[in-house]
Design a protein around this motif. Structure first.
Motif, PDB file in Angstrom:
ATOM      1  N   LEU A 361       0.839  -1.193   0.000  1.00  0.00           N
ATOM      2  CA  LEU A 361       0.000   0.000   0.000  1.00  0.00           C
ATOM      3  C   LEU A 361       0.882   1.255   0.000  1.00  0.00           C
ATOM      4  CD1 LEU A 361      -2.971   0.786  -0.011  1.00  0.00           C
ATOM      5  CD2 LEU A 361      -2.922   0.796   2.490  1.00  0.00           C
ATOM      6  N   ALA A 362       1.339   1.625  -1.189  1.00  0.00           N
ATOM      7  CA  ALA A 362       2.255   2.756  -1.336  1.00  0.00           C
ATOM      8  C   ALA A 362       1.482   4.081  -1.261  1.00  0.00           C
ATOM      9  CB  ALA A 362       3.009   2.662  -2.655  1.00  0.00           C
ATOM     10  N   PRO A 372       1.538   7.865   4.907  1.00  0.00           N
ATOM     11  CA  PRO A 372       0.577   6.790   5.193  1.00  0.00           C
ATOM     12  C   PRO A 372      -0.697   7.334   5.821  1.00  0.00           C
ATOM     13  CG  PRO A 372       2.356   6.776   6.799  1.00  0.00           C
ATOM     14  CD  PRO A 372       2.754   7.763   5.744  1.00  0.00           C
ATOM     15  N   THR A 373      -1.825   6.745   5.423  1.00  0.00           N
ATOM     16  CA  THR A 373      -3.120   7.117   5.992  1.00  0.00           C
ATOM     17  C   THR A 373      -3.413   6.315   7.243  1.00  0.00           C
ATOM     18  OG1 THR A 373      -3.988   7.683   3.812  1.00  0.00           O
ATOM     19  CG2 THR A 373      -5.600   7.249   5.536  1.00  0.00           C
ATOM     20  N   LEU A 374      -3.202   5.012   7.180  1.00  0.00           N
ATOM     21  CA  LEU A 374      -3.467   4.131   8.317  1.00  0.00           C
ATOM     22  C   LEU A 374      -2.245   4.056   9.223  1.00  0.00           C
ATOM     23  CD1 LEU A 374      -5.272   1.258   6.376  1.00  0.00           C
ATOM     24  CD2 LEU A 374      -6.311   3.143   7.656  1.00  0.00           C
ATOM     25  N   PRO A 375      -2.449   3.872  10.520  1.00  0.00           N
ATOM     26  CA  PRO A 375      -1.314   3.821  11.456  1.00  0.00           C
ATOM     27  C   PRO A 375      -0.416   2.612  11.201  1.00  0.00           C
ATOM     28  CG  PRO A 375      -3.367   3.215  12.554  1.00  0.00           C
ATOM     29  CD  PRO A 375      -3.755   3.736  11.204  1.00  0.00           C
ATOM     30  N   HIS A 376       0.843   2.766  11.572  1.00  0.00           N
ATOM     31  CA  HIS A 376       1.850   1.729  11.332  1.00  0.00           C
ATOM     32  C   HIS A 376       1.490   0.413  12.018  1.00  0.00           C
ATOM     33  CE1 HIS A 376       5.870   0.077  10.584  1.00  0.00           C
ATOM     34  NE2 HIS A 376       5.854  -0.348  11.832  1.00  0.00           N
ATOM     35  N   GLN A 383       5.393  -3.067   3.067  1.00  0.00           N
ATOM     36  CA  GLN A 383       5.383  -4.519   2.933  1.00  0.00           C
ATOM     37  C   GLN A 383       4.076  -4.977   2.295  1.00  0.00           C
ATOM     38  OE1 GLN A 383       8.186  -6.145   3.735  1.00  0.00           O
ATOM     39  NE2 GLN A 383       9.026  -4.168   4.368  1.00  0.00           N
ATOM     40  N   ALA A 384       4.087  -6.164   1.725  1.00  0.00           N
ATOM     41  CA  ALA A 384       2.871  -6.741   1.158  1.00  0.00           C
ATOM     42  C   ALA A 384       2.008  -7.283   2.289  1.00  0.00           C
ATOM     43  CB  ALA A 384       3.224  -7.858   0.174  1.00  0.00           C
ATOM     44  N   THR A 385       0.752  -6.791   2.371  1.00  0.00           N
ATOM     45  CA  THR A 385      -0.118  -7.179   3.476  1.00  0.00           C
ATOM     46  C   THR A 385      -1.509  -7.562   2.979  1.00  0.00           C
ATOM     47  OG1 THR A 385      -0.956  -4.941   3.857  1.00  0.00           O
ATOM     48  CG2 THR A 385       1.074  -5.556   5.002  1.00  0.00           C
ATOM     49  N   ARG A 386      -2.207  -8.344   3.806  1.00  0.00           N
ATOM     50  CA  ARG A 386      -3.583  -8.710   3.496  1.00  0.00           C
ATOM     51  C   ARG A 386      -4.526  -7.527   3.733  1.00  0.00           C
ATOM     52  NH1 ARG A 386      -3.862 -13.822   2.135  1.00  0.00           N
ATOM     53  NH2 ARG A 386      -2.335 -15.321   2.930  1.00  0.00           N
TER      54      ARG A 386
END
Length: 428
Positions: A361-362, A372-376, A383-386
């Motif tokens: 999610l770049a 980033p919009t969502l918190p770390h 990273q590649a995430t679900r």
């Protein structure tokens, strides 16, 4: 525009005239209306279909159907605007007027230019004659994305080439997304080992923001993809399944022919003639805007947003989501004779779909600075995430149709110009 056209009495005059009824034009109209319902807003847009273009990659990957990515324009066009179902042929910012393709002249107090960009299929010799057959496809056209998926399903061996032209282009990660989704489908069918996959990039790096490159490189290695940089597709011979690339080496340029069984093409892209052949263009032909205020540099009653803009952000729908509130605030300030206060930090997002079920999610702004919009703790964007996949495949389409196009500015508040100035000083 001729002197006679400039002197003509406008057939209509509006407080705000918006060129373009795509994501940018409609989102801005909705944002303006929520701030000031009394505004007389008009949109110039000839299309009868409104496309959710970010979904075409998922159509090409067998995740969406084409119908999920389109709606009738009449269903998304706000009922509070005057809709001119025509093309805008000319702009005359000195006279505060534009000319439609039927010859009508329209006047305005403030003009917003948001016509999108042009995908230049004709720039690659032989491409238009073979698109949709002989294994040649592109997710950059809604009608071709299903053919991409058909090719992926039918290919069990051979050579698959994926291309990326010189920047700027709409969604810089899309050429790779098509490749990764294809590779993942071939891996799941256990045929990837028999397919020679290569990525031919006219540029010199895998992705323009370095923080996201390591995750992408891991997938390149995982799928066994051959990377070729400084290779620009210039011609396609569909019947003989040959692609010709102009390759730049230290010793100079040469033309290299590569055979293929599947070729996914991303053509060069440019601003529409309406912009690039007008006084509104910068030296490169894009809309000449101040990067922070999105106001035209020479015509203060003209603003712009979306893909035709000459600003240094990524050309994505996510960028429009952050640009619309900035233009809305600053346009109203201009109409009221107030100083402009809203600032754009160059935000853009590119959910890089590296497999069915995982996304990098770049999110980044001017200069490649991460935003980033969502918190770390919830999602690691590099990273590649679900969770990234849930955002891309499920959340973003809903946000597009039901939030952005309706003027609901969720997590999209403009920055102040003071904050923008501080960020610039920081980076220096």
């Amino acid at each position: 525009m001729s002197s006679n056209e400039s002197a003509a009495v406008p057939a209509g005059r509006h407080d705000v005239l918006i060129i373009g009824g795509g994501a940018a034009g409609i989102a801005l109209a909705a944002s303006l209306h929520k701030r000031r319902e009394s505004l007389d807003i008009a949109i110039i847009e000839p299309a009868e279909i409104h496309d959710y273009q970010p979904g075409w990659t998922l159509v090409g990957g067998g995740v969406f159907t084409p119908e999920q990515t389109r709606r009738a324009m009449r269903d998304v066009m706000p009922d509070f605007v005057t809709w001119y179902r025509h093309r805008c042929d000319q702009v005359a910012p000195d006279a505060h007027r534009v000319v439609l393709d039927d010859g009508r002249v329209l006047g305005y107090r403030s003009l917003v230019v948001a016509p999108g960009l042009v995908i230049d299929w004709s720039a690659i010799d032989g491409l238009e004659a073979t698109l949709g057959e002989h294994g040649v496809t592109s997710n950059y056209r809604r009608d071709l994305a299903p053919y991409t998926w058909s090719l992926v399903q039918s290919l069990s061996s051979g050579r698959a080439l994926f291309t990326q032209p010189p920047m700027p282009i709409k969604c810089a990660g899309a050429p790779q997304k098509a490749m990764y989704l294809a590779c993942d489908a071939w891996r799941r069918r256990a045929v990837l080992g028999g397919i020679d996959v290569s990525f031919h990039n006219a540029g010199g790096v895998l992705f323009g923001v370095a923080d996201y490159v390591p995750a992408l490189e891991r997938y390149v290695e995982h799928y066994g993809i051959d990377l070729h940089y400084q290779e620009n597709l210039v011609a396609v011979d569909g019947p003989n399944r040959v692609a010709r690339f102009r390759v730049t080496r230290e010793s100079g340029e040469e033309i290299v022919e590569r055979r293929f069984d599947m070729l996914h093409v991303v053509p060069p892209q440019r601003a529409p003639d309406l912009v690039r052949r007008s006084v509104l263009a910068d030296a490169a032909g894009w809309l000449d805007l101040d990067e922070a205020t999105l106001q035209h540099r020479r015509y203060p009653d003209v603003f712009g947003l979306g893909d035709a803009s000459g600003t240094g952000n990524a050309k994505t729908a996510a960028a429009v989501r952050k640009q619309a509130p900035v233009v809305a605030e600053n346009l109203l300030a201009r109409l009221d004779g107030r100083a402009l206060e809203a600032g754009y930090l160059g935000y853009g997002a590119c959910p890089l779909t590296v497999e069915r079920g995982r996304v990098v999610l770049a999110e980044f702004g001017y200069g490649g600075k991460l935003q980033p919009t969502l918190p770390h703790w919830l999602v690691e964007g590099t990273q590649a995430t679900r969770i990234g996949w849930m955002v891309k495949a499920h959340l973003l389409p809903r946000l597009y149709w039901n939030v952005m196009l309706k003027g609901h500015e969720w997590l999209a508040a403009p920055a102040t110009l003071e904050k923008v100035a501080g960020r610039v000083a920081e980076e220096r």
